[in-house]
Motif scaffolding. Structure first.
Motif, PDB file in Angstrom:
ATOM      1  N   MET A 190       0.838  -1.213   0.000  1.00  0.00           N
ATOM      2  CA  MET A 190       0.000   0.000   0.000  1.00  0.00           C
ATOM      3  C   MET A 190       0.869   1.257   0.000  1.00  0.00           C
ATOM      4  O   MET A 190       0.618   2.212  -0.738  1.00  0.00           O
TER       5      MET A 190
ATOM      6  N   GLY B 149      -5.344   4.414   1.107  1.00  0.00           N
ATOM      7  CA  GLY B 149      -4.764   3.868   2.338  1.00  0.00           C
ATOM      8  C   GLY B 149      -5.157   4.708   3.540  1.00  0.00           C
ATOM      9  O   GLY B 149      -4.333   5.033   4.393  1.00  0.00           O
TER      10      GLY B 149
ATOM     11  N   CYS C 239      -6.580   4.478   6.411  1.00  0.00           N
ATOM     12  CA  CYS C 239      -6.354   4.171   7.828  1.00  0.00           C
ATOM     13  C   CYS C 239      -4.884   3.960   8.141  1.00  0.00           C
ATOM     14  O   CYS C 239      -4.525   3.629   9.269  1.00  0.00           O
TER      15      CYS C 239
ATOM     16  N   GLY D 254      -2.947   1.625   7.252  1.00  0.00           N
ATOM     17  CA  GLY D 254      -2.511   0.235   7.327  1.00  0.00           C
ATOM     18  C   GLY D 254      -3.060  -0.511   8.524  1.00  0.00           C
ATOM     19  O   GLY D 254      -2.588  -1.594   8.858  1.00  0.00           O
TER      20      GLY D 254
ATOM     21  N   CYS E 276      -5.932  -1.886   8.781  1.00  0.00           N
ATOM     22  CA  CYS E 276      -6.924  -2.888   8.376  1.00  0.00           C
ATOM     23  C   CYS E 276      -8.348  -2.392   8.650  1.00  0.00           C
ATOM     24  O   CYS E 276      -9.234  -3.190   8.905  1.00  0.00           O
ATOM     25  N   GLU E 277      -8.554  -1.098   8.651  1.00  0.00           N
ATOM     26  CA  GLU E 277      -9.856  -0.564   9.043  1.00  0.00           C
ATOM     27  C   GLU E 277     -10.649   0.098   7.921  1.00  0.00           C
ATOM     28  O   GLU E 277     -11.835   0.347   8.079  1.00  0.00           O
ATOM     29  N   CYS E 278      -9.991   0.434   6.806  1.00  0.00           N
ATOM     30  CA  CYS E 278     -10.721   1.233   5.813  1.00  0.00           C
ATOM     31  C   CYS E 278     -11.046   0.470   4.523  1.00  0.00           C
ATOM     32  O   CYS E 278     -12.046   0.742   3.885  1.00  0.00           O
ATOM     33  N   GLY E 279     -10.213  -0.419   4.130  1.00  0.00           N
ATOM     34  CA  GLY E 279     -10.444  -1.160   2.890  1.00  0.00           C
ATOM     35  C   GLY E 279     -10.124  -0.377   1.629  1.00  0.00           C
ATOM     36  O   GLY E 279     -10.346  -0.863   0.519  1.00  0.00           O
TER      37      GLY E 279
ATOM     38  N   CYS F  92      -7.369   0.164   0.377  1.00  0.00           N
ATOM     39  CA  CYS F  92      -6.153  -0.345  -0.278  1.00  0.00           C
ATOM     40  C   CYS F  92      -6.435  -1.678  -0.971  1.00  0.00           C
ATOM     41  O   CYS F  92      -5.513  -2.450  -1.219  1.00  0.00           O
TER      42      CYS F  92
ATOM     43  N   CYS G 172      -2.211  -3.068   2.298  1.00  0.00           N
ATOM     44  CA  CYS G 172      -1.495  -2.673   3.518  1.00  0.00           C
ATOM     45  C   CYS G 172      -1.061  -3.891   4.322  1.00  0.00           C
ATOM     46  O   CYS G 172      -0.241  -3.761   5.239  1.00  0.00           O
TER      47      CYS G 172
HETATM   48  S1  FES Z   1      -4.939   1.086   4.401  1.00  0.00           S
HETATM   49 FE1  FES Z   1      -6.797   0.868   5.459  1.00  0.00          FE
HETATM   50  S2  FES Z   1      -7.240  -1.233   5.256  1.00  0.00           S
HETATM   51 FE2  FES Z   1      -5.395  -1.005   4.194  1.00  0.00          FE
END
Ligand code: FES
Length: 105
Positions: A25, A37, A39, A41, A43-46, A48, A85
């Motif tokens: 990412m 990207g 959030c 990295g 794992c909260e936004c999706g 990426c 990410c």
């Molecule tokens: S940067 Fe948010 S889930 Fe990957």
């Protein structure tokens, strides 16, 4: 140093230099391709979301439960969907090819 290949949403293929230890990412974002990207990295936004080219799927570490859970919440996922990410670049991934998933919403 190696490279990754990224196919953008217009179908254009970009070859990006990749540094070991960087998240895929971060590499894509650093090269100013349109992947937010949001959030950072966590794992909260999706945002990426990428599709991994078939030959590379087995070379990646399997997705964690957390990543799977986030992917389950996204539209337009495929069996080769991953969160960029959650992929750390390492020399074994030299030549990795991913496609940016469509932006939803
Ligand atoms: S940067 Fe948010 S889930 Fe990957």
């Amino acid at each position: 140093m190696g490279v990754i290949h990224v196919i953008d949403r217009d179908g254009e293929r970009h070859t990006l230099e990749a540094l070991e230890g960087w998240r895929v990412m971060e590499i894509i974002r650093d090269w100013n391709l349109p992947l937010s990207g949001a959030c950072g990295g966590a794992c909260e936004c999706g945002t990426c979301h990428v599709f991994v080219s078939e030959p590379w799927l087995d070379k990646l570490h399997p997705a964690t439960e957390e990543e799977e859970g986030r992917l389950d919440m996204l539209p337009l996922t495929r069996k080769n969907s991953r969160l960029a990410c959650q992929i750390l670049y390492e020399p074994e991934l030299d030549g990795l090819e991913v496609t940016l998933a469509p932006v939803s919403g």
